[in-house]
Scaffold this active site. Structure first.
Site, short mmCIF file in Angstrom:
data_model
loop_
_atom_site.label_atom_id
_atom_site.label_comp_id
_atom_site.label_asym_id
_atom_site.label_seq_id
_atom_site.Cartn_x
_atom_site.Cartn_y
_atom_site.Cartn_z
N ARG A 118 32.18 -12.99 50.18
CA ARG A 118 30.88 -12.37 49.82
C ARG A 118 29.74 -13.38 49.67
O ARG A 118 28.75 -13.13 48.99
CB ARG A 118 31.01 -11.53 48.55
CG ARG A 118 32.02 -10.41 48.71
CD ARG A 118 31.83 -9.34 47.66
NE ARG A 118 32.80 -8.28 47.89
CZ ARG A 118 34.00 -8.24 47.34
NH1 ARG A 118 34.38 -9.18 46.51
NH2 ARG A 118 34.81 -7.25 47.61
N LYS A 140 17.63 -15.95 58.42
CA LYS A 140 18.14 -14.85 59.25
C LYS A 140 19.40 -15.34 59.93
O LYS A 140 19.39 -16.36 60.63
CB LYS A 140 17.11 -14.44 60.31
CG LYS A 140 16.02 -13.53 59.78
CD LYS A 140 15.18 -12.99 60.93
CE LYS A 140 14.08 -12.09 60.42
NZ LYS A 140 13.18 -11.64 61.51
N GLU A 182 8.64 -20.84 70.99
CA GLU A 182 8.50 -20.47 69.57
C GLU A 182 7.36 -21.28 68.93
O GLU A 182 6.69 -20.79 68.03
CB GLU A 182 9.81 -20.68 68.81
CG GLU A 182 11.02 -19.91 69.36
CD GLU A 182 11.07 -18.42 68.96
OE1 GLU A 182 10.06 -17.89 68.46
OE2 GLU A 182 12.14 -17.80 69.17
N LYS A 224 6.36 -21.42 59.13
CA LYS A 224 7.49 -20.51 58.88
C LYS A 224 7.85 -20.50 57.39
O LYS A 224 8.11 -19.44 56.81
CB LYS A 224 8.70 -20.89 59.73
CG LYS A 224 9.85 -19.92 59.50
CD LYS A 224 10.65 -19.59 60.71
CE LYS A 224 11.64 -18.48 60.40
NZ LYS A 224 12.59 -18.23 61.45
N GLU A 234 11.31 -9.60 55.28
CA GLU A 234 10.52 -8.95 56.33
C GLU A 234 10.11 -7.52 55.96
O GLU A 234 10.37 -6.57 56.69
CB GLU A 234 11.29 -8.96 57.66
CG GLU A 234 10.36 -8.76 58.85
CD GLU A 234 11.04 -9.04 60.19
OE1 GLU A 234 11.56 -10.14 60.40
OE2 GLU A 234 11.02 -8.11 61.02
N ARG A 238 6.21 -11.10 57.64
CA ARG A 238 7.20 -11.88 58.39
C ARG A 238 7.42 -11.30 59.78
O ARG A 238 7.78 -12.02 60.72
CB ARG A 238 8.53 -11.96 57.62
CG ARG A 238 9.56 -12.82 58.36
CD ARG A 238 10.76 -13.24 57.55
NE ARG A 238 11.65 -14.05 58.37
CZ ARG A 238 12.72 -14.67 57.94
NH1 ARG A 238 13.06 -14.60 56.67
NH2 ARG A 238 13.46 -15.38 58.78
N ASN A 242 7.80 -12.16 64.94
CA ASN A 242 8.51 -11.54 66.07
C ASN A 242 7.59 -11.27 67.25
O ASN A 242 7.95 -10.48 68.13
CB ASN A 242 9.17 -10.24 65.63
CG ASN A 242 10.27 -10.48 64.63
OD1 ASN A 242 11.00 -11.45 64.76
ND2 ASN A 242 10.38 -9.64 63.62
N HIS A 245 9.01 -10.67 70.68
CA HIS A 245 10.46 -10.52 70.55
C HIS A 245 10.98 -9.13 70.93
O HIS A 245 12.12 -9.00 71.37
CB HIS A 245 10.92 -10.88 69.13
CG HIS A 245 10.94 -12.37 68.89
ND1 HIS A 245 9.83 -13.17 69.02
CD2 HIS A 245 11.95 -13.21 68.51
CE1 HIS A 245 10.15 -14.42 68.73
NE2 HIS A 245 11.43 -14.47 68.42
N HIS A 249 13.72 -9.46 73.42
CA HIS A 249 15.11 -9.05 73.16
C HIS A 249 15.58 -8.05 74.21
O HIS A 249 16.75 -8.08 74.63
CB HIS A 249 15.24 -8.46 71.75
CG HIS A 249 15.22 -9.49 70.66
ND1 HIS A 249 15.01 -9.17 69.34
CD2 HIS A 249 15.39 -10.83 70.69
CE1 HIS A 249 15.05 -10.29 68.61
NE2 HIS A 249 15.27 -11.30 69.41
N HIS A 262 16.73 -17.38 75.19
CA HIS A 262 15.94 -16.68 74.17
C HIS A 262 14.47 -17.10 74.23
O HIS A 262 13.56 -16.25 74.27
CB HIS A 262 16.52 -16.96 72.78
CG HIS A 262 15.71 -16.36 71.67
ND1 HIS A 262 15.68 -15.02 71.40
CD2 HIS A 262 14.85 -16.94 70.78
CE1 HIS A 262 14.86 -14.79 70.39
NE2 HIS A 262 14.35 -15.94 69.99
#
Ligand code: NAD
Ligand code: GLY
Length: 368
Positions: A118, A140, A182, A224, A234, A238, A242, A245, A249, A262
């Site tokens: 956990r 992330k 990026e 960042k 987010e 935030r 993206n 993205h 994606h 990417h």
């Protein structure tokens, strides 16, 4: 060495940026709580940097997991060797995982750390430009699903980030460019000044000028860190990180993981976001053209490829784009939210875009 801080209260952590940091044991040891360490890397990076990181860990009970290399292995099953190693060695809750590699290794290791017992500690040692400016910071973590990028994951912050800029010397030019996408993203989101700096310095960056690279990494990480400190999970701003993205994606998933890098997919996605923003009259043609020119200067693609590495032809239709974008993480209550531009260096998150104009953008960029 530059030290930045990600300010998250009692979960705050430093980002160390500089040359030859992998020589310095004293940097990471304060961030290793227990006596046990597992270094996770891949078969490309291990021969280059594993010995150095093993030396950093010589005071600990240390195991190594070497994963196969590639985005295609960033899957749920792909993290099992990490979990198996932890289980077989009965590593306890004070174990620290160390991610040595690019964004793929960082995301997978971080996710394994988030779910083992956990949640255990982890440290990021990013070795690609993309990982040094983006993926190693902000917590992330996760893996891909065949139907969508990064769809399985958790927010789990590292104890520290150690970005040794000398590791970038072994990165190939295509991967360096992918990371630059990026970097350009930060300029487009919120800094016209940084955009101007990038225009003036892209040739130095392409030639890996150490000072230019250090500044680009520092600027990106600071930006960042500020965004993550203000909106860790987010809930709001935030999402601006993206930019490009949602389109990107869809391109990565639609073409098959690993066929378009990417960063390359994000570059194309940012051109698509500029196209759609222009169709709304939020930016003009000269801004769109400046964005395309900077992306080209960074040796990045501006349209969806139709041929992949092995010479195989590949197509992405409007229907496929639409289907993949409908599964995006920024779809809320069935409504797609996109990051678009309203000036050079200024962006917004909105669901208030014209669906007809989106279809026109997809028509232009689809390849089938
Ligand atoms: P990557 O991790 O696949 O690394 C690119 C290639 O470079 C790999 O072949 C790797 O083995 C090799 N490599 C790494 N370091 C090297 C070095 N120093 N010298 C020589 N070769 C080296 O790709 P990436 O671009 O670093 O990361 C992309 C991944 O990051 C994607 O999965 C993306 O979804 C994820 N990402 C995550 C976040 C986040 O916030 N967590 C942000 C952006 C991207
Ligand atoms: N790369 C986007 C984010 O970390 O939020």
């Amino acid at each position: 060495m530059i030290t930045l801080n990600v300010d998250l209260g009692d979960r705050s952590y430093p980002i160390f940026i500089g040359e030859d940091l992998l020589q310095d044991k004293s940097l990471i040891s304060p961030y290793i709580a227990g006596k046990q360490v597992v270094i996770v890397t891949n078969e490309t990076i291990a021969p280059l940097y594993l010995d150095k990181v093993l030396s950093l860990c010589s005071d600990y009970q240390c195991k190594t997991v070497i994963l196969p290399d590639g985005e295609v292995y960033k899957t749920y099953d792909g993290i099992l060797p990490i979990i198996d190693c932890l289980m077989e060695n009965q590593f306890d809750r004070r174990v620290t995982l160390i991610a040595l590699g690019g964004g793929v290794i960082g995301d997978m290791t971080g996710y394994a750390a988030a779910i083992y017992r956990r949640g255990v500690n982890f440290i990021q040692i990013p070795t690609t430009l993309l990982a040094q400016v983006d993926s190693s910071v902000g917590g992330k973590t996760g893996v891909n699903h065949p139907l969508g990028k990064n769809m399985i994951g958790a927010f789990h912050q590292p104890q520290c980030v150690l970005a040794d800029t000398l590791t970038l010397n072994t990165l190939d030019d295509r991967q360096l460019s992918a990371g630059m996408a990026e970097v350009i993203k930060y300029a487009l989101i919120n800094s016209g000044e940084f955009f101007t700096w990038l225009k003036a310095n892209m040739s130095a960056l392409n030639q890996r000028d150490p000072e230019a690279l250090a500044y680009a990494i520092e600027f990106s990480c600071q930006d960042k860190a500020d965004v993550v400190a203000a909106d860790e999970k987010e809930q709001g701003q935030r999402a601006l990180l993206n930019l490009g993205h949602t389109f990107g994606h869809a391109i990565e998933t639609g073409l098959g993981y690993g066929n378009c890098l990417h960063g390359e997919a994000v570059a194309i996605g940012m051109v698509m976001a500029a196209d759609l923003s222009m169709r709304h009259g939020w930016i003009d043609e000269s801004v769109r053209q400046q964005i395309i020119s900077l992306i080209e200067l960074a040796n990045l693609p501006t349209c969806v490829p139709t041929e992949i590495a092995n010479g195989q032809t590949i197509k992405l239709s409007v229907e496929k784009f639409t289907e993949l974008m409908a599964g995006d993480k920024k779809v809320l209550d069935g409504q797609l939210h996109l990051i678009l531009l309203n000036a050079l260096g200024s962006s917004l998150i909105t669901s208030d875009f014209d669906g007809e104009k989106l279809s026109q953008t997809l028509e232009v960029f689809a390849t089938a």
